[in-house]
Enzyme design. Structure first.
Site, PDB file in Angstrom:
ATOM      1  N   ASN A  21       0.880  -1.168   0.000  1.00  0.00           N
ATOM      2  CA  ASN A  21       0.000   0.000   0.000  1.00  0.00           C
ATOM      3  C   ASN A  21       0.918   1.218   0.000  1.00  0.00           C
ATOM      4  O   ASN A  21       1.555   1.514   1.010  1.00  0.00           O
ATOM      5  CB  ASN A  21      -0.899   0.000   1.239  1.00  0.00           C
ATOM      6  CG  ASN A  21      -1.768   1.243   1.342  1.00  0.00           C
ATOM      7  OD1 ASN A  21      -1.618   2.191   0.585  1.00  0.00           O
ATOM      8  ND2 ASN A  21      -2.668   1.235   2.296  1.00  0.00           N
TER       9      ASN A  21
ATOM     10  N   ARG B 190       0.512   4.236   0.382  1.00  0.00           N
ATOM     11  CA  ARG B 190       0.217   5.287   1.365  1.00  0.00           C
ATOM     12  C   ARG B 190       0.726   4.939   2.760  1.00  0.00           C
ATOM     13  O   ARG B 190       0.704   5.780   3.654  1.00  0.00           O
ATOM     14  CB  ARG B 190      -1.290   5.538   1.412  1.00  0.00           C
ATOM     15  CG  ARG B 190      -1.808   6.091   0.079  1.00  0.00           C
ATOM     16  CD  ARG B 190      -3.267   6.434   0.130  1.00  0.00           C
ATOM     17  NE  ARG B 190      -3.490   7.501   1.091  1.00  0.00           N
ATOM     18  CZ  ARG B 190      -4.625   7.700   1.746  1.00  0.00           C
ATOM     19  NH1 ARG B 190      -5.657   6.905   1.536  1.00  0.00           N
ATOM     20  NH2 ARG B 190      -4.753   8.686   2.598  1.00  0.00           N
ATOM     21  N   CYS B 191       1.181   3.710   2.965  1.00  0.00           N
ATOM     22  CA  CYS B 191       1.619   3.240   4.276  1.00  0.00           C
ATOM     23  C   CYS B 191       3.138   3.330   4.388  1.00  0.00           C
ATOM     24  O   CYS B 191       3.861   2.767   3.574  1.00  0.00           O
ATOM     25  CB  CYS B 191       1.153   1.794   4.466  1.00  0.00           C
ATOM     26  SG  CYS B 191       1.801   1.018   5.956  1.00  0.00           S
ATOM     27  N   SER B 192       3.629   4.011   5.419  1.00  0.00           N
ATOM     28  CA  SER B 192       5.079   4.170   5.589  1.00  0.00           C
ATOM     29  C   SER B 192       5.767   2.833   5.818  1.00  0.00           C
ATOM     30  O   SER B 192       6.867   2.600   5.302  1.00  0.00           O
ATOM     31  CB  SER B 192       5.386   5.131   6.734  1.00  0.00           C
ATOM     32  OG  SER B 192       4.927   4.614   7.971  1.00  0.00           O
TER      33      SER B 192
ATOM     34  N   ARG C  11       6.088   1.142   2.496  1.00  0.00           N
ATOM     35  CA  ARG C  11       7.149   1.771   1.698  1.00  0.00           C
ATOM     36  C   ARG C  11       8.529   1.328   2.189  1.00  0.00           C
ATOM     37  O   ARG C  11       9.441   1.109   1.397  1.00  0.00           O
ATOM     38  CB  ARG C  11       7.023   3.293   1.725  1.00  0.00           C
ATOM     39  CG  ARG C  11       5.824   3.814   0.947  1.00  0.00           C
ATOM     40  CD  ARG C  11       5.860   5.321   0.748  1.00  0.00           C
ATOM     41  NE  ARG C  11       6.015   6.092   1.970  1.00  0.00           N
ATOM     42  CZ  ARG C  11       5.018   6.533   2.733  1.00  0.00           C
ATOM     43  NH1 ARG C  11       3.761   6.300   2.395  1.00  0.00           N
ATOM     44  NH2 ARG C  11       5.263   7.247   3.810  1.00  0.00           N
TER      45      ARG C  11
END
Length: 113
Positions: A7, A9-11, A14
């Protein structure tokens, strides 16, 4: 082949992706919010993780609290909830063959490389 269920948007997701890139091994990225999983795929992922479906749920998410918290759900019902609301799935999930981890922290990926 290594696969990361990601995802953007998820740190934490990433971070997992970055760790895989640094390892230099080929991998496939599945943006599961854009490419919904089938029930068979999700069931297979859970089996590879060696966990109960409830352990894959982000239980602090609003939708879980509002619609599911406190209910006695079967494994099948939990899987259906994850399919209906993929943002409830813990992330990132990294699979390498028959091995899988929820890469929180990202260093857990090294356990299956």
């Amino acid at each position: 082949m290594i696969t990361i269920y990601h995802n953007p948007r998820c740190s934490k997701s990433r971070e997992g992706l970055q760790l895989l890139e640094l390892q230099g091994q080929p991998f496939t990225t599945v943006k599961y919010l854009n490419e919904p999983l089938t029930k068979q795929e999700l069931t297979s992922i859970i089996a590879k993780l060696g966990i109960a479906p409830i352990d894959l749920v982000r239980q602090k998410e609003t939708i879980w609290i509002k619609d599911y918290k406190g209910k006695q759900l079967t494994d099948d019902q939990v899987i259906d909830a994850l399919l209906a609301h993929p943002n409830l799935i813990e992330r990132p999930i990294v699979i390498n063959g028959d091995k899988a981890v929820i890469a929180r922290p990202a260093e857990k990926i090294k356990e299956i490389l």
